[in-house]
Structures are given as C-alpha cells and as structure tokens.
Design a protein around this motif. Structure first.
Motif, PDB file in Angstrom:
ATOM      1  N   PRO A 109      -2.437   0.041  -5.945  1.00 42.66           N
ATOM      2  CA  PRO A 109      -2.411  -0.096  -4.483  1.00 42.66           C
ATOM      3  C   PRO A 109      -3.293   0.951  -3.803  1.00 42.66           C
ATOM      4  O   PRO A 109      -3.520   2.038  -4.342  1.00 42.66           O
ATOM      5  CB  PRO A 109      -0.932   0.134  -4.128  1.00 42.66           C
ATOM      6  CG  PRO A 109      -0.181  -0.113  -5.388  1.00 42.66           C
ATOM      7  CD  PRO A 109      -1.098   0.318  -6.495  1.00 42.66           C
ATOM      8  N   ASN A 110      -3.785   0.603  -2.619  1.00 46.78           N
ATOM      9  CA  ASN A 110      -4.502   1.585  -1.815  1.00 46.78           C
ATOM     10  C   ASN A 110      -3.574   2.737  -1.451  1.00 46.78           C
ATOM     11  O   ASN A 110      -2.367   2.544  -1.258  1.00 46.78           O
ATOM     12  CB  ASN A 110      -5.026   0.949  -0.525  1.00 46.78           C
ATOM     13  CG  ASN A 110      -6.116  -0.080  -0.768  1.00 46.78           C
ATOM     14  OD1 ASN A 110      -6.715  -0.116  -1.829  1.00 46.78           O
ATOM     15  ND2 ASN A 110      -6.377  -0.917   0.213  1.00 46.78           N
ATOM     16  N   GLU A 115       0.851  -1.182   0.000  1.00 48.65           N
ATOM     17  CA  GLU A 115       0.000   0.000   0.000  1.00 48.65           C
ATOM     18  C   GLU A 115       0.891   1.237   0.000  1.00 48.65           C
ATOM     19  O   GLU A 115       2.074   1.170   0.349  1.00 48.65           O
ATOM     20  CB  GLU A 115      -0.938   0.008   1.214  1.00 48.65           C
ATOM     21  CG  GLU A 115      -1.940  -1.124   1.180  1.00 48.65           C
ATOM     22  CD  GLU A 115      -3.111  -0.924   2.133  1.00 48.65           C
ATOM     23  OE1 GLU A 115      -3.033  -0.022   2.998  1.00 48.65           O
ATOM     24  OE2 GLU A 115      -4.099  -1.669   2.000  1.00 48.65           O
ATOM     25  N   ARG A 147      -9.232   3.669  -2.479  1.00 52.09           N
ATOM     26  CA  ARG A 147      -9.202   2.235  -2.740  1.00 52.09           C
ATOM     27  C   ARG A 147      -9.888   1.961  -4.063  1.00 52.09           C
ATOM     28  O   ARG A 147     -11.076   2.227  -4.227  1.00 52.09           O
ATOM     29  CB  ARG A 147      -9.891   1.460  -1.610  1.00 52.09           C
ATOM     30  CG  ARG A 147      -9.186   1.601  -0.275  1.00 52.09           C
ATOM     31  CD  ARG A 147      -9.834   0.746   0.796  1.00 52.09           C
ATOM     32  NE  ARG A 147      -9.179   0.928   2.077  1.00 52.09           N
ATOM     33  CZ  ARG A 147      -9.558   0.330   3.205  1.00 52.09           C
ATOM     34  NH1 ARG A 147     -10.596  -0.488   3.172  1.00 52.09           N
ATOM     35  NH2 ARG A 147      -8.920   0.549   4.331  1.00 52.09           N
TER      36      ARG A 147
END
Length: 233
Positions: A162-163, A118, A155
């Motif tokens: 990726p977040n 992330e 998100r």
C-alpha cells in the motif's frame, strides 16, 4: 494528459467504476477462473489499442481492475507542471471500453465491493524517516515522492504494498497512535460500513469531514479512517 478533477469524472457517468484514492476501480463477477481469464485477455487487447493498461487481479468469482495514469499533469498555483499518479481522459476512455467488453461477456459489476487501502503515518519529520520506510517497504529509493507533486509519500512502482503517506504531528504532544489505515470505499456503502463498525463496538471519533473522511476507533482506541471521494460520485 491533464489530471481530471472529481467533477469531471462524475460527469462522464462511469456506472461500473468508482474513484478511490488516485484511481478508478471496478470489480466484475465471473463464474470461474477461465471466464475471468477470457475477460482479462479482452481487456488487455483493448488496452493495447489505446496504449494504456489497467492493473488486474483474478480471484474466486471476481476480476478486480484499477485504472490510473502515472504521468497525469498537475499544475500548482504558480503554473508549474508536475507528473502525478491520477485519473486522466485515457483512463476514462479505457474504463468505458472495459464496461462494453463486460456487457458483451454478460458480466455484472459489483461496484459496492471495491475498496483500496493506504497507510498513514503522522510525524513531524517525514523527510528524515521516509528513507527508512521506502527501504523497508519497497527497497527502491525512487519510490519516495513517486507520483506526487512533492513531499515524501511512498508509492511502490510495482504495486506490491500500500501507499504510505505522512500526516502532520506535533512532537510535543503525548505519545499516541501514529500509524493508521485509510480505507477507501464506494460512496453507496460508506454509511453501512460505518454502522457495521459501530455495531461491532467501534466508535466515531471525528465525522467533521464526513462523508469524505470519518475517523473510527476500536475498543482499544486504535483509529482508522473511512474515505469516500464524494467529488467523483
């Protein structure tokens, strides 16, 4: 369904699975693409039976699976319910079934190699800059705040990028690195991963929250965070 706390996940002993960030992750070793496709097809049938499906990817010699519910129920301190991305009993039930399918097909889990990335961005004005980043990353304004109990975290509903979450920063501080990677790994490999980074010339900047969070810097001072969900181990 209600979101499950780490202790609840740990209590069910999902031997093939590791809790990384919001979801459950597993990797299974396969001989070839056809074997991976057969496995994924069987997993798909199991998902149909439960009305729930994992995300899946087939690579050379492996199948990666992720289980997470988009509508897990989180209750804040006031008792207000929020729909968030997290692990529920439905994910646990399907994880158990997938483990059975893998055993039937004589597939072995490589739990130590699962990982999840992330992005973190430290800022004092997340509400102001988040629309820029959601436009760049996904092009869908609804992805801002998706699956979180408030805030501006981004998100991607389609799982392409990726977040991105936003950490706190003091605008009065001197300029510094704002972006960093969050690298989620299985608990059993965290110590070796950190040791390898240090051997390669990196340094541990902050281990006050280890083993959950260990901040590591490269030789230029750029930092990343190695993350372990110890509560679900």
């Amino acid at each position: 369904m209600d979101m499950l706390m780490g202790e609840q996940i740990a209590a069910v002993h999902l031997t093939d699975w590791r809790k990384l960030a919001q979801g459950l992750h597993a990797r299974y070793v396969v001989d070839d693409f056809q074997a991976g496709a057969r496995f994924v097809a069987a997993v798909g049938e199991a998902g149909e039976a439960l009305g729930h499906h994992p995300s899946a990817s087939i690579g050379r010699g492996y199948v990666d699976l992720k289980l997470v519910s988009d509508d897990a129920i989180y209750r804040d301190d006031e008792g207000t319910e929020h729909a968030v991305q997290w692990v529920t009993q439905l994910d646990v039930d399907l994880a158990r079934r997938i483990t059975e399918i893998a055993a039937d097909q004589q597939l072995v889990a490589d739990s130590g190699s699962v990982s999840h990335i992330e992005l973190g961005l430290d800022t004092a004005q997340s509400a102001t800059i988040a629309p820029v980043w959601v436009a760049l990353l996904t092009g869908n304004a609804e992805d801002q705040g998706r699956g979180t109990p408030g805030g501006d975290e981004i998100r991607d509903a389609l799982g392409r990028v990726p977040n991105l979450w936003f950490g706190d920063a003091n605008e009065q501080e001197p300029p510094r690195q704002r972006f960093h990677l969050e690298v989620y790994v299985a608990p059993e490999v965290a110590e070796a991963r950190i040791a390898s980074a240090v051997t390669a010339g990196g340094s541990i900047v902050d281990d006050s929250n280890a083993p959950s969070l260990t901040v590591i810097a490269d030789q230029d001072g750029n930092t990343g965070v190695l993350c372990v969900d110890t509560s679900a181990a």
